[in-house]
Design a protein around this motif. Structure first.
Motif, PDB file in Angstrom:
ATOM      1  N   VAL A 102       0.869  -1.185   0.000  1.00 35.17           N
ATOM      2  CA  VAL A 102       0.000   0.000   0.000  1.00 35.17           C
ATOM      3  C   VAL A 102       0.899   1.225   0.000  1.00 35.17           C
ATOM      4  O   VAL A 102       1.841   1.303   0.788  1.00 35.17           O
ATOM      5  N   ALA A 103       0.655   2.176  -0.904  1.00 39.59           N
ATOM      6  CA  ALA A 103       1.554   3.329  -0.993  1.00 39.59           C
ATOM      7  C   ALA A 103       0.805   4.656  -0.969  1.00 39.59           C
ATOM      8  O   ALA A 103      -0.158   4.860  -1.703  1.00 39.59           O
ATOM      9  N   ASP A 104       1.280   5.550  -0.100  1.00 37.87           N
ATOM     10  CA  ASP A 104       0.858   6.953  -0.135  1.00 37.87           C
ATOM     11  C   ASP A 104       1.740   7.622  -1.182  1.00 37.87           C
ATOM     12  O   ASP A 104       2.942   7.790  -0.976  1.00 37.87           O
ATOM     13  N   MET A 105       1.154   7.982  -2.329  1.00 35.48           N
ATOM     14  CA  MET A 105       1.899   8.648  -3.411  1.00 35.48           C
ATOM     15  C   MET A 105       1.422  10.090  -3.594  1.00 35.48           C
ATOM     16  O   MET A 105       1.448  10.620  -4.703  1.00 35.48           O
ATOM     17  N   SER A 106       1.018  10.717  -2.483  1.00 35.19           N
ATOM     18  CA  SER A 106       0.470  12.077  -2.571  1.00 35.19           C
ATOM     19  C   SER A 106       1.350  13.022  -3.369  1.00 35.19           C
ATOM     20  O   SER A 106       0.857  13.807  -4.166  1.00 35.19           O
ATOM     21  N   SER A 107       2.673  12.963  -3.119  1.00 37.38           N
ATOM     22  CA  SER A 107       3.508  14.016  -3.693  1.00 37.38           C
ATOM     23  C   SER A 107       4.426  13.535  -4.813  1.00 37.38           C
ATOM     24  O   SER A 107       5.286  14.285  -5.255  1.00 37.38           O
ATOM     25  N   ASP A 108       4.230  12.298  -5.283  1.00 36.94           N
ATOM     26  CA  ASP A 108       4.990  11.925  -6.491  1.00 36.94           C
ATOM     27  C   ASP A 108       4.171  11.157  -7.525  1.00 36.94           C
ATOM     28  O   ASP A 108       4.735  10.657  -8.510  1.00 36.94           O
ATOM     29  N   ILE A 109       2.870  11.111  -7.333  1.00 33.43           N
ATOM     30  CA  ILE A 109       2.030  10.450  -8.330  1.00 33.43           C
ATOM     31  C   ILE A 109       2.222  11.146  -9.690  1.00 33.43           C
ATOM     32  O   ILE A 109       2.361  12.377  -9.743  1.00 33.43           O
ATOM     33  N   PHE A 110       2.306  10.370 -10.732  1.00 34.42           N
ATOM     34  CA  PHE A 110       2.466  10.882 -12.104  1.00 34.42           C
ATOM     35  C   PHE A 110       3.818  11.547 -12.378  1.00 34.42           C
ATOM     36  O   PHE A 110       3.994  12.198 -13.398  1.00 34.42           O
ATOM     37  N   SER A 111       4.782  11.391 -11.447  1.00 40.24           N
ATOM     38  CA  SER A 111       6.104  11.964 -11.718  1.00 40.24           C
ATOM     39  C   SER A 111       6.977  10.970 -12.478  1.00 40.24           C
ATOM     40  O   SER A 111       8.015  11.327 -13.017  1.00 40.24           O
ATOM     41  N   ARG A 112       6.548   9.715 -12.516  1.00 41.72           N
ATOM     42  CA  ARG A 112       7.316   8.649 -13.174  1.00 41.72           C
ATOM     43  C   ARG A 112       6.353   7.505 -13.497  1.00 41.72           C
ATOM     44  O   ARG A 112       5.279   7.408 -12.895  1.00 41.72           O
ATOM     45  N   PRO A 113       6.740   6.611 -14.414  1.00 42.38           N
ATOM     46  CA  PRO A 113       5.909   5.420 -14.635  1.00 42.38           C
ATOM     47  C   PRO A 113       5.947   4.545 -13.381  1.00 42.38           C
ATOM     48  O   PRO A 113       6.955   4.497 -12.688  1.00 42.38           O
ATOM     49  N   VAL A 114       4.847   3.885 -13.071  1.00 45.02           N
ATOM     50  CA  VAL A 114       4.764   3.020 -11.886  1.00 45.02           C
ATOM     51  C   VAL A 114       4.267   1.654 -12.338  1.00 45.02           C
ATOM     52  O   VAL A 114       3.371   1.564 -13.175  1.00 45.02           O
ATOM     53  N   ASP A 115       4.871   0.593 -11.791  1.00 46.26           N
ATOM     54  CA  ASP A 115       4.370  -0.750 -12.071  1.00 46.26           C
ATOM     55  C   ASP A 115       3.245  -1.041 -11.076  1.00 46.26           C
ATOM     56  O   ASP A 115       3.473  -1.556  -9.983  1.00 46.26           O
ATOM     57  N   VAL A 116       2.034  -0.675 -11.466  1.00 41.18           N
ATOM     58  CA  VAL A 116       0.888  -0.758 -10.551  1.00 41.18           C
ATOM     59  C   VAL A 116       0.647  -2.194 -10.079  1.00 41.18           C
ATOM     60  O   VAL A 116       0.173  -2.420  -8.962  1.00 41.18           O
ATOM     61  N   SER A 117       1.036  -3.173 -10.909  1.00 39.29           N
ATOM     62  CA  SER A 117       0.778  -4.566 -10.529  1.00 39.29           C
ATOM     63  C   SER A 117       1.525  -4.961  -9.248  1.00 39.29           C
ATOM     64  O   SER A 117       1.192  -5.951  -8.609  1.00 39.29           O
ATOM     65  N   LYS A 118       2.539  -4.179  -8.857  1.00 42.50           N
ATOM     66  CA  LYS A 118       3.266  -4.479  -7.614  1.00 42.50           C
ATOM     67  C   LYS A 118       2.549  -3.948  -6.369  1.00 42.50           C
ATOM     68  O   LYS A 118       2.987  -4.185  -5.243  1.00 42.50           O
ATOM     69  N   TYR A 119       1.479  -3.190  -6.577  1.00 46.58           N
ATOM     70  CA  TYR A 119       0.777  -2.559  -5.461  1.00 46.58           C
ATOM     71  C   TYR A 119      -0.636  -3.120  -5.300  1.00 46.58           C
ATOM     72  O   TYR A 119      -1.296  -3.460  -6.283  1.00 46.58           O
ATOM     73  N   GLY A 120      -1.075  -3.172  -4.042  1.00 48.02           N
ATOM     74  CA  GLY A 120      -2.462  -3.542  -3.785  1.00 48.02           C
ATOM     75  C   GLY A 120      -3.333  -2.309  -3.773  1.00 48.02           C
ATOM     76  O   GLY A 120      -4.502  -2.331  -4.173  1.00 48.02           O
ATOM     77  N   LEU A 121      -2.751  -1.207  -3.282  1.00 55.17           N
ATOM     78  CA  LEU A 121      -3.506   0.043  -3.189  1.00 55.17           C
ATOM     79  C   LEU A 121      -2.540   1.235  -3.241  1.00 55.17           C
ATOM     80  O   LEU A 121      -1.482   1.202  -2.622  1.00 55.17           O
ATOM     81  N   ILE A 122      -2.924   2.236  -4.007  1.00 52.28           N
ATOM     82  CA  ILE A 122      -2.156   3.487  -4.098  1.00 52.28           C
ATOM     83  C   ILE A 122      -3.127   4.619  -3.806  1.00 52.28           C
ATOM     84  O   ILE A 122      -4.246   4.611  -4.321  1.00 52.28           O
ATOM     85  N   TYR A 123      -2.709   5.559  -2.965  1.00 49.72           N
ATOM     86  CA  TYR A 123      -3.617   6.684  -2.697  1.00 49.72           C
ATOM     87  C   TYR A 123      -2.830   7.977  -2.551  1.00 49.72           C
ATOM     88  O   TYR A 123      -1.597   7.968  -2.455  1.00 49.72           O
ATOM     89  N   GLY A 124      -3.551   9.080  -2.527  1.00 50.27           N
ATOM     90  CA  GLY A 124      -2.900  10.361  -2.273  1.00 50.27           C
ATOM     91  C   GLY A 124      -3.877  11.510  -2.340  1.00 50.27           C
ATOM     92  O   GLY A 124      -4.989  11.376  -2.871  1.00 50.27           O
ATOM     93  N   GLY A 125      -3.474  12.633  -1.796  1.00 48.60           N
ATOM     94  CA  GLY A 125      -4.236  13.869  -1.964  1.00 48.60           C
ATOM     95  C   GLY A 125      -3.850  14.445  -3.322  1.00 48.60           C
ATOM     96  O   GLY A 125      -2.721  14.284  -3.775  1.00 48.60           O
ATOM     97  N   ALA A 126      -4.781  15.124  -3.968  1.00 51.93           N
ATOM     98  CA  ALA A 126      -4.516  15.620  -5.327  1.00 51.93           C
ATOM     99  C   ALA A 126      -3.689  16.900  -5.356  1.00 51.93           C
ATOM    100  O   ALA A 126      -3.117  17.250  -6.393  1.00 51.93           O
ATOM    101  N   GLN A 127      -3.571  17.573  -4.218  1.00 50.13           N
ATOM    102  CA  GLN A 127      -3.090  18.971  -4.235  1.00 50.13           C
ATOM    103  C   GLN A 127      -1.584  19.165  -4.387  1.00 50.13           C
ATOM    104  O   GLN A 127      -1.079  20.263  -4.247  1.00 50.13           O
TER     105      GLN A 127
END
Ligand code: PLP
Length: 355
Positions: free
Chosen positions: A164-189
């Motif tokens: 489970v990953a909090d990606m609040s401040s780096d989401i969309f900054s790089r490609p992510v292999d989502v299949s390695k995660y069960g859950l990804i979350y973050g604030g949009a701001q």
């Protein structure tokens, strides 16, 4: 004078997101109404949330079996929703900063929490790597980018239990292999939209396994079933998120974005490393490409206030460091152009020449 926004969050957004959101507030899609006053169940807004979800899936290359949700309550609400939905008895947490600590504290309300490692003893200036995740934990929680301390886990790590990953401040900054995660979350701001909405990417087959009753609003299954519209969602931030995702796609997607981000970060870290006055606070191998933290060397500490004034007068906004480490923090999220980073570097060099 051009003002560059280095704020940590809410923070800089693409110009097209700001302009198109402003237009949608005045006259949405030319329908003669503001997006602020139309029904979230209108076909016009349905098209917005559908496009946002579909771009989210396309850009992150999200595999089958995952849902994308837009929810209220910010990233902080996810600190409790994650254990509520996923923890039966035990969960593992990696403590890499203030936000990770807050997530960990909340999880303790739901069961046994194992802190597998912490870098607290050295003011969270590195990412611990020597730890074992208990095989019987229901999930392992990490914070991929530590916004306050400027450290980042930029590789998708392997975990023996759902990650489970909090990606609040780096989401969309790089490609992510989502299949390695069960859950990804973050604030949009930080990297996506104005404040008011959180994103969640969840693997559906992890849900429905805990025995505790879950309040309707806190149950991910409610929001999956209702397409994030069980109740009125944060309409405007979702609109802005869609605009930012369009911008990212137009730029060439996440591989192209990562390349630019690495160049921007290298420009700034090189300036810090070759400086007579400044020094970086994070361990080199764990440095964030989103939040760059630096201070004045011990012997020049008294110049910090002067540099802050000097830089602010030259259009550098929001570079004061977080109160917990002081000094400076330049947040160079996706929307920060390379010219903005160059302006800051020039400013640091000019200060150094004159002091
Ligand atoms: C900003 C931030 C949060 C808090 O987000 P809210 O939406 O204000 O709750 C949590 N985690 C990280 C890593 C952050 O940067």
């Amino acid at each position: 004078m051009k003002i560059y926004n280095f704020s940590a969050g809410p923070s800089i957004l693409p110009q097209s997101t700001i302009e198109n959101t402003a237009e949608a507030v005045k006259n949405f899609n030319g329908i003669g109404l503001s997006i602020l006053e139309i029904s979230h169940r209108s076909k016009e807004f349905q098209a917005v949330i559908d496009e946002a979800v579909s771009l989210f899936k396309e850009l992150l290359e999200i595999p089958q079996g995952y849902s994308v949700l837009f929810l209220g309550g910010g990233a902080s609400m996810q600190f409790c929703m994650v254990p509520y939905n996923l923890m039966e008895k035990k969960a593992a947490y990696l403590n890499t900063g203030t936000w990770a600590s807050k997530a960990l504290k909340e999880a303790k309300l739901f069961g046994e929490v194992v802190e597998v490692a912490s870098s607290k003893e050295s003011l969270f200036n590195y990412i611990p790597k020597d730890y074992t995740v208990p095989a019987d934990a229901d999930y392992f929680h990490i914070t991929t980018n530590n916004t306050i301390y400027g450290t980042e886990i930029r590789k998708d790590i392997d975990s023996p239990v759902p990650l489970v990953a909090d990606m609040s401040s780096d989401i969309f900054s790089r490609p992510v292999d989502v299949s390695k995660y069960g859950l990804i979350y973050g604030g949009a701001q930080k990297n996506l939209a104005p404040a008011g909405v959180a994103f969640v990417v969840v693997k559906e087959d992890l849900l429905g396994k805990v025995t505790r009753p879950i309040p309707t609003m806190l149950d991910y299954r409610t929001h999956i079933k209702e397409g994030s519209m069980f109740n009125t969602p944060p309409v405007l931030p979702i609109y802005s998120a869609m605009e930012t995702l369009r911008w990212l796609k137009g730029l060439g997607g996440l591989a192209a974005m990562e390349k630019i981000n690495i160049e921007k970060a290298a420009l700034l870290y090189d300036a810090i490393d070759s400086s007579r006055l400044f020094v970086g606070t994070a361990k080199e191998e764990d440095r964030s490409i989103m939040n760059v933290c630096f201070v004045m060397k011990e012997e020049y500490k008294e110049l910090e206030a002067e540099f802050l004034k000097f830089a602010t007068e030259r259009g550098m906004s929001g570079i004061k460091g977080h109160r917990s480490i002081g000094g400076f923090r330049a947040s160079i999220y996706n929307a920060m152009p390379k010219s903005g980073v160059q302006a800051l570097v020039d400013c640091m060099k000019e200060f150094e020449r004159t002091h």
